[in-house]
Design an enzyme around this catalytic site. Sequence first.
Site, mmCIF file in Angstrom:
data_model
loop_
_atom_site.group_PDB
_atom_site.id
_atom_site.type_symbol
_atom_site.label_atom_id
_atom_site.label_comp_id
_atom_site.label_asym_id
_atom_site.label_seq_id
_atom_site.Cartn_x
_atom_site.Cartn_y
_atom_site.Cartn_z
ATOM 1 N N PRO A 1 0.781 -1.246 0.000
ATOM 2 C CG PRO A 1 0.061 -0.929 2.193
ATOM 3 C CD PRO A 1 0.767 -1.916 1.298
ATOM 4 C CB CYS A 2 3.120 2.781 -2.472
ATOM 5 S SG CYS A 2 2.237 2.417 -3.980
ATOM 6 C CG HIS A 3 -2.918 3.485 -1.468
ATOM 7 N ND1 HIS A 3 -2.570 2.163 -1.700
ATOM 8 C CD2 HIS A 3 -3.940 3.465 -0.583
ATOM 9 C CE1 HIS A 3 -3.369 1.375 -0.982
ATOM 10 N NE2 HIS A 3 -4.200 2.144 -0.294
#
Length: 155
Positions: free
Chosen positions: A123-125
């Site tokens: 989950p880089c967001h």
Amino acid sequence: MTNKPKPAITTTVGDLWLEIENGKLTKLSWHSLPAPTNKADRKTWEEAKNWLAQFFKNNQHPHPINFPINPKGTKFQNKVWNQLLKIPPGKTQTYGTVAKKLNTAPRAIGQAVGANPIPIIIPCHRVVAVNGLGGYSGLGGIECKKKLLELEIIL
């Protein structure tokens, strides 16, 4: 005439394709990738596809990942990506916070986050700037990041 492979899933952020190697997810892409042909790869493809379907359905956030992944990157990038997997759904951390946890600089975290080959699942967001959202390398850029965060009821 060649047939373009169908995406693994169509979502609110676009069509998504999955790359599986040796039974492990190695890449999530907004660009066409061939579907797996062997049994082990097909199993992981289905599991990842189902995980994504749950992620995009009715604000359900499957956690943890229940299929094997193998993001291709440097030792440092993999260290950062493993740290991102610890950020729970519905939460964010700043680049600086992640940097402190790994004893490095926020800019180095930003570069590793931008190189993430398995966005959404890793989950880089959920990594944001101190004063704003920061960037997003996925198709659609920052608008895509906003949609993903809205799905998690962060925005």
